[in-house]
Design an enzyme around this catalytic site. Structure first.
Site, PDB file in Angstrom:
ATOM      1  N   GLU A  58      -0.698   7.392 -10.379  1.00 30.90           N
ATOM      2  CA  GLU A  58      -0.104   6.692  -9.028  1.00 30.90           C
ATOM      3  C   GLU A  58       1.065   6.019  -9.402  1.00 30.90           C
ATOM      4  O   GLU A  58       2.170   6.125  -8.557  1.00 30.90           O
ATOM      5  CB  GLU A  58      -1.447   5.717  -8.584  1.00 30.90           C
ATOM      6  CG  GLU A  58      -2.394   6.592  -7.722  1.00 30.90           C
ATOM      7  CD  GLU A  58      -3.442   7.024  -8.634  1.00 30.90           C
ATOM      8  OE1 GLU A  58      -3.106   6.529  -9.983  1.00 30.90           O
ATOM      9  OE2 GLU A  58      -4.335   7.567  -8.228  1.00 30.90           O
ATOM     10  N   HIS A  91      -7.754   5.948   3.293  1.00 30.47           N
ATOM     11  CA  HIS A  91      -9.272   5.596   2.852  1.00 30.47           C
ATOM     12  C   HIS A  91      -9.136   4.165   3.106  1.00 30.47           C
ATOM     13  O   HIS A  91      -9.567   3.160   2.182  1.00 30.47           O
ATOM     14  CB  HIS A  91      -9.699   5.960   1.317  1.00 30.47           C
ATOM     15  CG  HIS A  91      -9.665   7.485   1.236  1.00 30.47           C
ATOM     16  ND1 HIS A  91      -8.764   8.225   1.324  1.00 30.47           N
ATOM     17  CD2 HIS A  91     -10.919   8.211   1.202  1.00 30.47           C
ATOM     18  CE1 HIS A  91      -9.221   9.479   1.004  1.00 30.47           C
ATOM     19  NE2 HIS A  91     -10.591   9.620   1.048  1.00 30.47           N
TER      20      HIS A  91
END
Lengths: 325, 288
Positions: free
Chosen positions: A66, A117
């Site tokens: 990430e 999410h």
């Protein structure tokens, strides 16, 4: 002027995570120039799959890395692209925090970080819950924070972001959530939407929680004849201070609802505004308490922490001392 | 195409003496810097800005320019000194506006929004190479033939993001991407071997799919130029291995009492030390 909303939970379910990929695909077909970076958790079979298949030259997979993805997205933006970058929310916010702060916000690049999410919607437990991101994002200068209420609003945000300057984070759910809006409306980033007008109090919320807030208002209307308005604060930063103060002064009761820790998120932001303005009415934050959550499906967790429609209604009854069950 | 374009090794070597001297005077005047690492990169920075980069210091946002990213942003005073030498600012101006509340053009860590010659704002370590990877991908996507060159320190090579970016650069075969490792073998509290051993770097870099060029003495201009002459043609569409240059340098290079001494990582310099340093730089590196 309130925008017409829907209460049809069952028939109006849609998925912002799917819808935004469709919107990106439509924008690419229209000739809009942007790049797309993503993590290994974006399935080719999802709506982003069409973008990957037809526009592969602008789509870049960074695997499970990430920090690298966010840094590279900054580089892509510096090369002249508007960049949409999709990551799993918990690992965007916490693992890549330094890159969001320095590479994206400090370098002032046109990257739209899509954190999926949101809140407890993954159902994956505390490692996969996203309950600290808003607090973190809020403290980063130059970063616009958007939390769409439903799939349609998510698409509006995506489209509006093409013409919006500066870095942005867009926070969306894992799966389906009810459509909130039943008619066409104009979305302006930074301008809250009063989805329901009230005279006894207001709920200020964001994301898919808006729907439960509307349902809570309906319960309170039916049971006690209360008029509780609902404000969709889809932009957490820059915050629509005028709307917060207007509804607070109009009714003297404000409750915030968010799928986030009560520390530092929407509730914290609203509290700061109210306190600094000298507001002396009723105020309450509803959200995740200062603990790692219980395990369960999102609906179960919302119920456990009083974040579903019934829990919100009970809290408001308590606050107004009106006919608690 | 570029200001003060120099061609010969001798011209570039002489320029290094100027830059070292001006850098020392600048840091003496502003009272803070990172001289060890700033002196170790002088040959590479001079070679790039005076010969190899397609970059105009007076037109810093020109289309098609090569992008140079100084990942070890704490060494930005070397770049400021070069910008000054090339006519962008005077040293007096840089001193006046160093960490000035008025402009913040020149800070200890560089800021691209305030100083237009800076390509990427940096300070937090391990950020440059991922950004460079994205930049090179962007060049390919947009069909622009420029090089993206990122200079990192061997201390900051500890940061895991570098390894993620090596992985991505190799995966995408970004042949217009160049990473230069300023391997001065010292970090803040000691040698890199003592603090966090990253050897064997060359094997690791090659394993990630990068072409490796190693410069035995990165403070020898002839060797630096020989390495930069080996860079592939600018061709963003070509899918081939990116280039990794290991440049073995000396921290504090050119100043007798700073060379190899990690205590010169950061700080200012006294007038007495400045005078010794200026004499060292002048005596040690002036040709003939």
């Amino acid at each position: 002027m309130a925008v017409k909303t829907t209460y049809n939970f069952d028939q109006m379910l849609s998925n912002a995570r799917e819808a935004y990929g469709e919107e990106l695909y439509r924008m690419a077909k229209e000739g809009k120039d942007f790049a797309f970076t993503f993590s290994d958790n974006v399935a080719p079979s999802s709506s982003a799959g069409k973008l990957l298949k037809e526009f592969p030259e602008r789509c870049f997979n960074f695997g499970i890395a990430e920090a690298d993805q966010v840094g590279a997205s900054a580089g892509l933006a510096l090369s002249g692209c508007t960049v949409f970058s999709q990551l799993f929310g918990p690992f965007l916010s916490l693992r890549a925090a330094d890159q969001i702060h320095t590479d994206i916000a400090y370098n002032d690049v046109k990257v739209r970080l899509i954190g999926t999410h949101s809140g407890v919607t993954s159902g994956g437990g505390p490692t996969h819950n996203v309950i600290a991101d808003l607090a973190l994002y809020r403290a980063i200068p130059n970063l616009t924070i958007v939390v769409p209420a439903d799939a349609g609003q998510c698409c509006k945000c995506i489209r509006a972001s093409m013409e919006y300057e500066g870095p942005m984070v867009i926070r969306i759910d894992r799966a389906g959530s009810p459509n909130v809006y039943a008619e066409e409306y104009q979305l302006e980033i930074g301008k809250a939407i009063e989805t329901l007008a009230g005279s006894d109090g207001y709920i200020i919320s964001c994301g898919s929680n808006i729907y439960e807030c509307l349902m809570a208002s309906k319960i309170l209307k039916e049971e006690l004849g209360l008029s509780i308005g609902v404000v969709d604060m889809h932009t957490i930063k820059p915050l629509d201070i005028d709307t917060i103060l207007r509804v607070a002064r109009k009714t003297g009761m404000v409750v915030t609802v968010e799928d986030h820790s009560i520390n530092g998120g929407l509730g914290g932001a609203v509290a700061e505004v109210l306190c600094e303005a000298g507001y002396q009415g009723i105020f309450k934050r509803i959200g995740m308490p200062d603990e790692f959550s219980v395990l369960g499906a999102p609906d179960e967790i919302y119920h456990y922490y009083g974040m579903d429609r019934h829990g919100i209604a009970v809290t408001i009854k308590d606050l107004l001392n009106r006919g608690n069950r | 195409m570029q200001r003060n374009g120099l061609q010969t090794v001798a011209e570039l070597e002489d320029k290094c003496v100027d830059i070292r001297s001006n850098l020392l005077k600048f840091i003496y005047r502003i009272g803070m810097g990172h001289l060890g690492g700033e002196l170790s990169i002088v040959e590479m920075a001079v070679a790039l800005y005076y010969k190899y980069l397609n970059f105009d210091v007076l037109n810093p946002h020109m289309d098609g320019r090569d992008r140079f990213i100084l990942s070890k942003g704490h060494c930005s005073e070397t770049l400021y000194t070069i910008f000054s030498d090339q006519g962008a600012y005077t040293q007096d101006y840089m001193v006046e506006y160093f960490e000035s509340l008025d402009t913040y053009k020149f800070g200890m860590h560089s800021n691209r929004k305030r100083c237009p010659q800076i390509e990427v704002s940096a300070g937090s370590l391990g950020h440059g190479l991922p950004i460079a990877v994205g930049y090179a991908l962007g060049a390919r996507y947009r069909g622009e033939n420029y090089r993206v060159i990122c200079l990192i320190g061997d201390g900051e090579f500890d940061e895991g993001t570098n390894w993620e970016a090596l992985m991505a650069g190799g995966h995408y075969k970004l042949n217009n991407l160049v990473c230069i490792l300023d391997k001065n073998k010292l970090q803040m509290t000691g040698t890199t071997e003592q603090v966090m051993n990253i050897e064997p770097v060359s094997d690791k870099v090659k394993a990630f799919g990068w072409n490796l060029i190693e410069i035995a003495d990165g403070n020898d201009m002839e060797q630096v130029c020989a390495a930069l002459n080996r860079l592939p043609e600018r061709n963003c569409k070509k899918h081939d291995a990116p280039t990794f240059i290991i440049s073995n340098t000396v921290k504090g290079k050119g100043v007798s009492f700073m060379e190899g001494n990690h205590k010169w990582h950061g700080g200012g310099i006294s007038e007495a030390d400045l005078n010794i340093a200026l004499a060292d730089v002048s005596n040690g590196q002036t040709r003939n």
